[in-house]
Design a protein around this motif. Sequence first.
Motif, PDB file in Angstrom:
ATOM      1  N   ARG A  82       8.497 -10.212   3.674  1.00 38.03           N
ATOM      2  CA  ARG A  82       7.403  -9.497   3.026  1.00 38.03           C
ATOM      3  C   ARG A  82       7.688  -8.019   2.820  1.00 38.03           C
ATOM      4  O   ARG A  82       7.036  -7.357   2.019  1.00 38.03           O
ATOM      5  CB  ARG A  82       6.124  -9.661   3.849  1.00 38.03           C
ATOM      6  N   GLY A  83       8.619  -7.488   3.561  1.00 39.72           N
ATOM      7  CA  GLY A  83       8.939  -6.078   3.424  1.00 39.72           C
ATOM      8  C   GLY A  83       8.206  -5.202   4.426  1.00 39.72           C
ATOM      9  O   GLY A  83       7.324  -5.650   5.146  1.00 39.72           O
ATOM     10  N   LEU A  84       8.601  -3.941   4.479  1.00 40.22           N
ATOM     11  CA  LEU A  84       8.017  -2.973   5.406  1.00 40.22           C
ATOM     12  C   LEU A  84       7.279  -1.893   4.636  1.00 40.22           C
ATOM     13  O   LEU A  84       7.624  -1.566   3.495  1.00 40.22           O
ATOM     14  CB  LEU A  84       9.112  -2.335   6.267  1.00 40.22           C
ATOM     15  N   THR A  85       6.279  -1.328   5.290  1.00 37.59           N
ATOM     16  CA  THR A  85       5.474  -0.282   4.676  1.00 37.59           C
ATOM     17  C   THR A  85       5.542   0.979   5.525  1.00 37.59           C
ATOM     18  O   THR A  85       5.358   0.920   6.740  1.00 37.59           O
ATOM     19  CB  THR A  85       4.007  -0.730   4.544  1.00 37.59           C
ATOM     20  N   PHE A  86       5.810   2.096   4.869  1.00 34.86           N
ATOM     21  CA  PHE A  86       5.867   3.393   5.534  1.00 34.86           C
ATOM     22  C   PHE A  86       5.007   4.390   4.762  1.00 34.86           C
ATOM     23  O   PHE A  86       4.796   4.242   3.559  1.00 34.86           O
ATOM     24  CB  PHE A  86       7.300   3.923   5.607  1.00 34.86           C
ATOM     25  N   ALA A  87       4.543   5.424   5.480  1.00 33.53           N
ATOM     26  CA  ALA A  87       3.674   6.415   4.839  1.00 33.53           C
ATOM     27  C   ALA A  87       4.171   7.829   5.104  1.00 33.53           C
ATOM     28  O   ALA A  87       3.692   8.496   6.028  1.00 33.53           O
ATOM     29  CB  ALA A  87       2.241   6.254   5.343  1.00 33.53           C
ATOM     30  N   PRO A  88       5.129   8.328   4.292  1.00 33.51           N
ATOM     31  CA  PRO A  88       5.553   9.726   4.436  1.00 33.51           C
ATOM     32  C   PRO A  88       4.433  10.708   4.091  1.00 33.51           C
ATOM     33  O   PRO A  88       4.432  11.849   4.547  1.00 33.51           O
ATOM     34  CB  PRO A  88       6.712   9.856   3.438  1.00 33.51           C
ATOM     35  N   GLU A  89       3.508  10.281   3.223  1.00 25.94           N
ATOM     36  CA  GLU A  89       2.312  11.019   2.792  1.00 25.94           C
ATOM     37  C   GLU A  89       2.617  12.179   1.856  1.00 25.94           C
ATOM     38  O   GLU A  89       1.978  12.315   0.815  1.00 25.94           O
ATOM     39  CB  GLU A  89       1.500  11.540   3.996  1.00 25.94           C
ATOM     40  N   ALA A  90       3.571  13.046   2.222  1.00 25.15           N
ATOM     41  CA  ALA A  90       3.877  14.222   1.394  1.00 25.15           C
ATOM     42  C   ALA A  90       5.366  14.264   1.081  1.00 25.15           C
ATOM     43  O   ALA A  90       6.186  13.700   1.807  1.00 25.15           O
ATOM     44  CB  ALA A  90       3.435  15.500   2.104  1.00 25.15           C
ATOM     45  N   GLY A  91       5.702  14.964   0.001  1.00 22.23           N
ATOM     46  CA  GLY A  91       7.073  14.954  -0.477  1.00 22.23           C
ATOM     47  C   GLY A  91       7.984  16.003   0.116  1.00 22.23           C
ATOM     48  O   GLY A  91       9.201  15.886   0.027  1.00 22.23           O
ATOM     49  N   SER A  92       7.419  17.048   0.731  1.00 22.65           N
ATOM     50  CA  SER A  92       8.250  18.118   1.280  1.00 22.65           C
ATOM     51  C   SER A  92       7.953  18.304   2.762  1.00 22.65           C
ATOM     52  O   SER A  92       6.870  17.975   3.243  1.00 22.65           O
ATOM     53  CB  SER A  92       7.982  19.432   0.537  1.00 22.65           C
TER      54      SER A  92
END
Length: 599
Positions: free
Chosen positions: A350-360
């Motif tokens: 099913r894959g994994l989910t991650f949340a970096p939230e911001a780009g920098s």
Amino acid sequence: MENLSLDLEWNKDWDYLTKVKRPSRYIGGEWGLLPPKDDEENIISLCLAYPDVYEVGMSYLGYQILYFLVKSLDFADVDRIYAPWPDMEEMLAKEGVPLRSLEMKKPLRNFDLLGFTLQYELNATNILTMLNLSSIPLRSADRGDEDPIVIAGGPGALAPMPYTPFIDVFCMGDCEELLVELLSILYEHRSFAREEKLKLLSKIDGCHVPLMAGRSGRVKRRIISLKEAYAPERFMVPSDKIVHDRASVEVFRGCTRGCRFCQAGMIYRPVRYRDPERVCELANKILSQSGYEELGLTSLSTCDYPWLEETMDRLGPLLFEYRAALSLPSLRMDPKAIDVALKLEEMKRRGLTFAPEAGSQRLRNVINKGVTEKDIENTLKAVFEAGWSKVKLYFMMGLPTETEKDLRGIVDIIGMARFLGRSYNKRTSVSASIAGFVPKAHTPFQWEAQNRMEELMDKGLWIKRQFRQKNVSVSFHEPAQSFIEAVIAKGDEKVADVIERAWKYGARFDGWGETFDLSFWLKAFDDCGVDPYHITARQIPYEERLPWDHVDVGVTKEFLWSEREKALKGEITGDCRWSGCNGCGLRDVCFSGDVRHES
């Protein structure tokens, strides 16, 4: 196992089920239900009302807890109802049939209590639909002794002003004990008049009764120990596919990571753990009685559960016995999360989910995300090297202090994920979902402005245009929906008039793209003389009274403001579980034995 059999003797009023989409939403009879109690005249009846469709509401763990909790009481009984889709609403209105509960097929107006969960602001108009179809006056002030008492809980109850005219009693905070007290009082005084009952309920800690207290009364959120909290040992199994179709055990409640945009991380403090022995016991009982083939260990940040790997090892034989897979919510981008993920072979599919939230890195420091550029790169390398071929990334746009460089950083991270993934497997796919920032009550960003709809649309389209590859999918949340969400999240009592007017124009299921219509809301704002941008698009000064200032969630306003000041300086606040007390205001309950602190 006990189970309600589906009554095949169709009442003529229910023939319309064959004329609507997904009739399984309305028939009830699910596996795992408990039968109605016999002595209906001498008990208090509650109908749990989730203001969204069946497949969303049946995924909500809170209703599994409350359903079986009330069933365990000898003086109360419970049923459920979910918001009817517009085709069903039209059919009910046309045929003159009242909205009925799922199991008892009992009109909602005949219950003693109707309990809504305010989980998502864009469900607000559905509450009015459900009341209207039940012939219950929309406004509390218009209800009489023959009408049910309308109660509401969930995160929305902690910023209640837009809902205040429609709700009789707000239940603030953890409801396992509070609900039992409320039902007990109503049972003991069931012969009392409506106004007398409301006066009694207003004296319960955590209950806010607007008609009794007005805006001046300060209400404190209820906080309970998870060691003592009721937990269901069985589950209702849906009769159709739902959003999160699995058994779930809550391993801990609360989060002190301190993400400054996150309302849940503030209003569910302090962290309270459930013992691993109890987690495994609950999992065993639920799996054995439900037949589920997937078990979720739930919390706001499950990888922070101190005994996670120990619990997974204990669950191994159990999962093998029931041929069930283990699932976790989105993972943090750190080594521990990867070690955990490597044990979950089922998740490779099913894959994994991650949340970096911001780009920098600068903006991740502003929001106190606690994830570095190196963490992101190392995490992606590790999961692709381990054989995963699907990764989903969550970001936010429109965050306070955001610049073009921050948006470019989102593009760079998505591009890095694609590059790293394809270096291990040419069929790797990367999807990214980008939500517009919505300032929420009781957070350090509650004073901040939201980007206007046009700004969010431009940002989302720009990011999406950077990717044309087939193996990269980028989507962003509809800015107009984020705009209305912010109006309700930060609004005062005047927004209640807007909600009702928008509903009368036709607003329904505003969280769904196919039914959302911004024009209904824009006309409602004009009619009610409410400037929505005064609510969403300006920075609020500290000294201004906020519509939710009468609600005490435990986290102090001074702490939230200090976190906002640190955000503007790009300063990080550590997690108090490992870096020491940050003085959020909950110290007295934080060291009650549920929380493990490390120095």
